[in-house]
Design a protein around this motif. Structure first.
Motif, PDB file in Angstrom:
ATOM      1  N   PRO A 221       0.828  -1.208   0.000  1.00 45.00           N
ATOM      2  CA  PRO A 221       0.000   0.000   0.000  1.00 45.00           C
ATOM      3  C   PRO A 221       0.862   1.257   0.000  1.00 45.00           C
ATOM      4  O   PRO A 221       1.893   1.297   0.665  1.00 45.00           O
ATOM      5  CB  PRO A 221      -0.799  -0.122   1.297  1.00 45.00           C
ATOM      6  CG  PRO A 221       0.022  -1.015   2.172  1.00 45.00           C
ATOM      7  CD  PRO A 221       0.750  -1.953   1.264  1.00 45.00           C
ATOM      8  N   PRO A 222       0.467   2.283  -0.740  1.00 47.61           N
ATOM      9  CA  PRO A 222       1.222   3.540  -0.696  1.00 47.61           C
ATOM     10  C   PRO A 222       1.365   4.039   0.734  1.00 47.61           C
ATOM     11  O   PRO A 222       0.418   3.988   1.529  1.00 47.61           O
ATOM     12  CB  PRO A 222       0.350   4.483  -1.540  1.00 47.61           C
ATOM     13  CG  PRO A 222      -0.331   3.575  -2.510  1.00 47.61           C
ATOM     14  CD  PRO A 222      -0.635   2.335  -1.720  1.00 47.61           C
ATOM     15  N   TYR A 223       2.558   4.473   1.069  1.00 49.91           N
ATOM     16  CA  TYR A 223       2.918   4.971   2.396  1.00 49.91           C
ATOM     17  C   TYR A 223       2.844   3.889   3.474  1.00 49.91           C
ATOM     18  O   TYR A 223       2.984   4.184   4.660  1.00 49.91           O
ATOM     19  CB  TYR A 223       2.021   6.161   2.812  1.00 49.91           C
ATOM     20  CG  TYR A 223       1.766   7.140   1.706  1.00 49.91           C
ATOM     21  CD1 TYR A 223       2.773   8.006   1.261  1.00 49.91           C
ATOM     22  CD2 TYR A 223       0.527   7.198   1.074  1.00 49.91           C
ATOM     23  CE1 TYR A 223       2.550   8.888   0.228  1.00 49.91           C
ATOM     24  CE2 TYR A 223       0.300   8.083   0.029  1.00 49.91           C
ATOM     25  CZ  TYR A 223       1.314   8.924  -0.389  1.00 49.91           C
ATOM     26  OH  TYR A 223       1.095   9.807  -1.420  1.00 49.91           O
ATOM     27  N   GLY A 224       2.598   2.645   3.090  1.00 51.86           N
ATOM     28  CA  GLY A 224       2.448   1.573   4.068  1.00 51.86           C
ATOM     29  C   GLY A 224       1.212   1.721   4.913  1.00 51.86           C
ATOM     30  O   GLY A 224       1.095   1.085   5.965  1.00 51.86           O
ATOM     31  N   ASP A 225       0.261   2.540   4.459  1.00 48.08           N
ATOM     32  CA  ASP A 225      -0.866   2.940   5.292  1.00 48.08           C
ATOM     33  C   ASP A 225      -2.096   2.078   5.001  1.00 48.08           C
ATOM     34  O   ASP A 225      -2.748   2.251   3.966  1.00 48.08           O
ATOM     35  CB  ASP A 225      -1.173   4.410   5.040  1.00 48.08           C
ATOM     36  CG  ASP A 225      -2.203   4.971   6.016  1.00 48.08           C
ATOM     37  OD1 ASP A 225      -2.343   4.399   7.112  1.00 48.08           O
ATOM     38  OD2 ASP A 225      -2.849   5.978   5.667  1.00 48.08           O
ATOM     39  N   VAL A 226      -2.405   1.156   5.903  1.00 46.44           N
ATOM     40  CA  VAL A 226      -3.599   0.320   5.789  1.00 46.44           C
ATOM     41  C   VAL A 226      -4.202   0.096   7.166  1.00 46.44           C
ATOM     42  O   VAL A 226      -3.495   0.097   8.168  1.00 46.44           O
ATOM     43  CB  VAL A 226      -3.311  -1.063   5.158  1.00 46.44           C
ATOM     44  CG1 VAL A 226      -2.989  -0.958   3.685  1.00 46.44           C
ATOM     45  CG2 VAL A 226      -2.198  -1.778   5.910  1.00 46.44           C
ATOM     46  N   GLY A 227      -5.494  -0.090   7.190  1.00 46.74           N
ATOM     47  CA  GLY A 227      -6.208  -0.475   8.398  1.00 46.74           C
ATOM     48  C   GLY A 227      -6.967  -1.753   8.133  1.00 46.74           C
ATOM     49  O   GLY A 227      -6.742  -2.437   7.118  1.00 46.74           O
ATOM     50  N   GLN A 228      -7.894  -2.059   9.005  1.00 48.16           N
ATOM     51  CA  GLN A 228      -8.651  -3.306   8.862  1.00 48.16           C
ATOM     52  C   GLN A 228      -9.465  -3.329   7.579  1.00 48.16           C
ATOM     53  O   GLN A 228      -9.508  -4.339   6.872  1.00 48.16           O
ATOM     54  CB  GLN A 228      -9.574  -3.505  10.064  1.00 48.16           C
ATOM     55  CG  GLN A 228     -10.338  -4.820  10.024  1.00 48.16           C
ATOM     56  CD  GLN A 228     -11.149  -5.043  11.286  1.00 48.16           C
ATOM     57  OE1 GLN A 228     -11.072  -4.271  12.234  1.00 48.16           O
ATOM     58  NE2 GLN A 228     -11.932  -6.101  11.291  1.00 48.16           N
ATOM     59  N   ARG A 229     -10.105  -2.202   7.243  1.00 45.67           N
ATOM     60  CA  ARG A 229     -10.914  -2.158   6.022  1.00 45.67           C
ATOM     61  C   ARG A 229     -10.073  -2.459   4.793  1.00 45.67           C
ATOM     62  O   ARG A 229     -10.444  -3.297   3.941  1.00 45.67           O
ATOM     63  CB  ARG A 229     -11.563  -0.774   5.881  1.00 45.67           C
ATOM     64  CG  ARG A 229     -12.419  -0.639   4.620  1.00 45.67           C
ATOM     65  CD  ARG A 229     -12.843   0.803   4.371  1.00 45.67           C
ATOM     66  NE  ARG A 229     -11.733   1.664   4.012  1.00 45.67           N
ATOM     67  CZ  ARG A 229     -11.785   2.626   3.075  1.00 45.67           C
ATOM     68  NH1 ARG A 229     -12.916   2.842   2.425  1.00 45.67           N
ATOM     69  NH2 ARG A 229     -10.741   3.400   2.826  1.00 45.67           N
ATOM     70  N   GLU A 230      -8.919  -1.803   4.688  1.00 49.84           N
ATOM     71  CA  GLU A 230      -8.064  -1.976   3.516  1.00 49.84           C
ATOM     72  C   GLU A 230      -7.505  -3.392   3.446  1.00 49.84           C
ATOM     73  O   GLU A 230      -7.437  -3.996   2.375  1.00 49.84           O
ATOM     74  CB  GLU A 230      -6.929  -0.953   3.543  1.00 49.84           C
ATOM     75  CG  GLU A 230      -7.366   0.495   3.407  1.00 49.84           C
ATOM     76  CD  GLU A 230      -8.019   1.042   4.660  1.00 49.84           C
ATOM     77  OE1 GLU A 230      -8.960   1.844   4.543  1.00 49.84           O
ATOM     78  OE2 GLU A 230      -7.573   0.652   5.775  1.00 49.84           O
ATOM     79  N   THR A 231      -7.094  -3.930   4.606  1.00 49.80           N
ATOM     80  CA  THR A 231      -6.543  -5.276   4.642  1.00 49.80           C
ATOM     81  C   THR A 231      -7.590  -6.303   4.237  1.00 49.80           C
ATOM     82  O   THR A 231      -7.302  -7.236   3.468  1.00 49.80           O
ATOM     83  CB  THR A 231      -6.019  -5.586   6.055  1.00 49.80           C
ATOM     84  OG1 THR A 231      -5.004  -4.636   6.397  1.00 49.80           O
ATOM     85  CG2 THR A 231      -5.422  -6.987   6.116  1.00 49.80           C
ATOM     86  N   GLU A 232      -8.801  -6.145   4.738  1.00 49.28           N
ATOM     87  CA  GLU A 232      -9.856  -7.104   4.422  1.00 49.28           C
ATOM     88  C   GLU A 232     -10.287  -7.012   2.968  1.00 49.28           C
ATOM     89  O   GLU A 232     -10.544  -8.039   2.325  1.00 49.28           O
ATOM     90  CB  GLU A 232     -11.058  -6.880   5.344  1.00 49.28           C
ATOM     91  CG  GLU A 232     -10.780  -7.286   6.788  1.00 49.28           C
ATOM     92  CD  GLU A 232     -11.966  -7.043   7.707  1.00 49.28           C
ATOM     93  OE1 GLU A 232     -12.958  -6.412   7.248  1.00 49.28           O
ATOM     94  OE2 GLU A 232     -11.900  -7.472   8.873  1.00 49.28           O
ATOM     95  N   MET A 233     -10.352  -5.805   2.419  1.00 46.18           N
ATOM     96  CA  MET A 233     -10.725  -5.690   1.011  1.00 46.18           C
ATOM     97  C   MET A 233      -9.638  -6.273   0.118  1.00 46.18           C
ATOM     98  O   MET A 233      -9.927  -6.933  -0.878  1.00 46.18           O
ATOM     99  CB  MET A 233     -11.013  -4.242   0.620  1.00 46.18           C
ATOM    100  CG  MET A 233     -11.554  -4.123  -0.806  1.00 46.18           C
ATOM    101  SD  MET A 233     -12.118  -2.460  -1.250  1.00 46.18           S
ATOM    102  CE  MET A 233     -13.600  -2.327  -0.251  1.00 46.18           C
ATOM    103  N   ALA A 234      -8.369  -6.036   0.480  1.00 50.99           N
ATOM    104  CA  ALA A 234      -7.277  -6.628  -0.289  1.00 50.99           C
ATOM    105  C   ALA A 234      -7.377  -8.156  -0.260  1.00 50.99           C
ATOM    106  O   ALA A 234      -7.244  -8.826  -1.294  1.00 50.99           O
ATOM    107  CB  ALA A 234      -5.931  -6.164   0.266  1.00 50.99           C
ATOM    108  N   ALA A 235      -7.624  -8.708   0.919  1.00 57.57           N
ATOM    109  CA  ALA A 235      -7.742 -10.156   1.039  1.00 57.57           C
ATOM    110  C   ALA A 235      -8.902 -10.692   0.212  1.00 57.57           C
ATOM    111  O   ALA A 235      -8.819 -11.773  -0.382  1.00 57.57           O
ATOM    112  CB  ALA A 235      -7.897 -10.556   2.505  1.00 57.57           C
ATOM    113  N   SER A 236      -9.991  -9.944   0.152  1.00 57.63           N
ATOM    114  CA  SER A 236     -11.144 -10.386  -0.636  1.00 57.63           C
ATOM    115  C   SER A 236     -10.829 -10.430  -2.120  1.00 57.63           C
ATOM    116  O   SER A 236     -11.488 -11.142  -2.884  1.00 57.63           O
ATOM    117  CB  SER A 236     -12.339  -9.455  -0.392  1.00 57.63           C
ATOM    118  OG  SER A 236     -12.180  -8.209  -1.057  1.00 57.63           O
TER     119      SER A 236
END
Length: 324
Positions: A221-236
């Motif tokens: 992710p740009p800037y290394g910036d992710v939270g739960q929403r971003e991590t879960e959507m990426a996993a999906s």
């Protein structure tokens, strides 16, 4: 000469930083070996980074009270700090390929090699439990796309496998580069479609940035910036997050120039054993990081660390755990 300002500490959630005492740079002659294959094209155009730094955004050095840094390339956002978001087409005039703003019809999400978010996966180490060190190079080599494959060839000749995280807005215009890097034995992952800060996007914008990235199951992710929403959507979408344990800060600018080879090399050499063991080193394709790689690899080997081994061509599926 830039001073070493610290490295990222591994951990969950947002990255934490710590200060280190200033370090005198090693003699340049020890690093810049004449004729080195890593003496790739000089980045005298200072592309994307100048565009990002020159819009009055909050930069990392400013938050740390530095009076020397005048800009930064892709600065890491601080919580709550106003972050400049480059406009669509910000690469134009800096080597952006024709049609770089044209989104593909849709990404091809992979569905294998993605750990369960609850499995204890360490995204700072990208699932690396080999004891070896993974080199990673982000973004895009503006005005000189072939720089990426020259770097890849040199690493291949040294038996080193790296991970390249490319912005697909540009990489999609040069598909042969991704193909060549994988043929050289390097993992190629997504740095999203256009390098937006994911945590500031709507759900639909986030999905578009992820889905239209470089096809595969590896995401930085740009800037290394992710939270739960971003991590879960990426996993999906079949993607797992891969950040880093050591930031070389090669994207910072001092006096209008990127950090030099000595400072980049020192930031790795002086990092802790915890950060190096199973570690991931962050550098960029547009900076002086490629020129620093011979010294970085030499220093790590002298300190007793092994690099991820290049065992031949790879596919778009990066194994989990990493076959390092």
């Amino acid at each position: 000469m830039s001073e070493f300002r610290g490295v990222l500490r591994p951990g969950r959630g947002r990255h934490r930083r710590r200060r280190r005492a200033p370090l005198k740079a090693a003699a340049a002659a020890a690093v810049l070996v004449a004729g080195s294959a890593f003496a790739v094209t000089s980045m005298d155009d200072q592309p994307e980074c100048d565009a990002r730094a020159g819009h009055g955004g909050t930069h990392d050095d400013h938050r740390h009270g530095s009076s020397t840094a005048v800009g930064a390339c892709a600065p890491r956002p601080a919580g709550g700090a106003q972050q400049h978001r480059p406009a669509e087409g910000h690469g134009a005039g800096h080597g952006a390929p024709e049609g770089a703003n044209r989104r593909p019809a849709g990404g091809r999400p992979a569905q294998v090699g993605v750990p369960d978010p609850e499995s204890g996966y360490d995204r700072e180490r990208c699932g690396n439990a080999s004891g070896r060190v993974l080199l990673s190079l982000d973004d895009w080599p503006y005005n000189d796309p072939e720089r990426a494959v020259r770097i890849g060839a040199q690493l291949q000749s040294q038996g080193v496998r790296a991970a390249f995280f490319l912005i697909n807005k540009y990489a999609s215009q040069y598909p042969q580069i991704t193909t060549t890097l994988r043929r050289q034995g390097h993992w190629v992952g997504s740095h999203t479609w256009s390098h937006q800060q994911l945590t500031r996007l709507t759900d639909q914008e986030l999905q578009d940035e992820l889905r239209n990235g470089v096809p595969g199951n590896f995401l930085r992710p740009p800037y290394g910036d992710v939270g739960q929403r971003e991590t879960e959507m990426a996993a999906s979408l079949g993607q797992r997050v891969c950040n880093w344990t050591i930031d070389t800060y090669d994207w910072q600018q001092v006096g209008g120039a990127f950090r030099d080879v000595d400072a980049i090399r020192a930031s790795v050499r002086e990092a802790s054993a915890e950060e190096k063991t199973n570690g991931v080193i962050l550098g960029h394709l547009f900076s002086h990081f490629p020129e620093a790689l011979p010294g970085i690899i030499g220093d790590l080997r002298e300190q007793g660390y092994l690099m991820c081994r290049n065992t031949g061509p790879v596919t778009e599926q990066v194994p989990y755990p990493l076959a390092c």
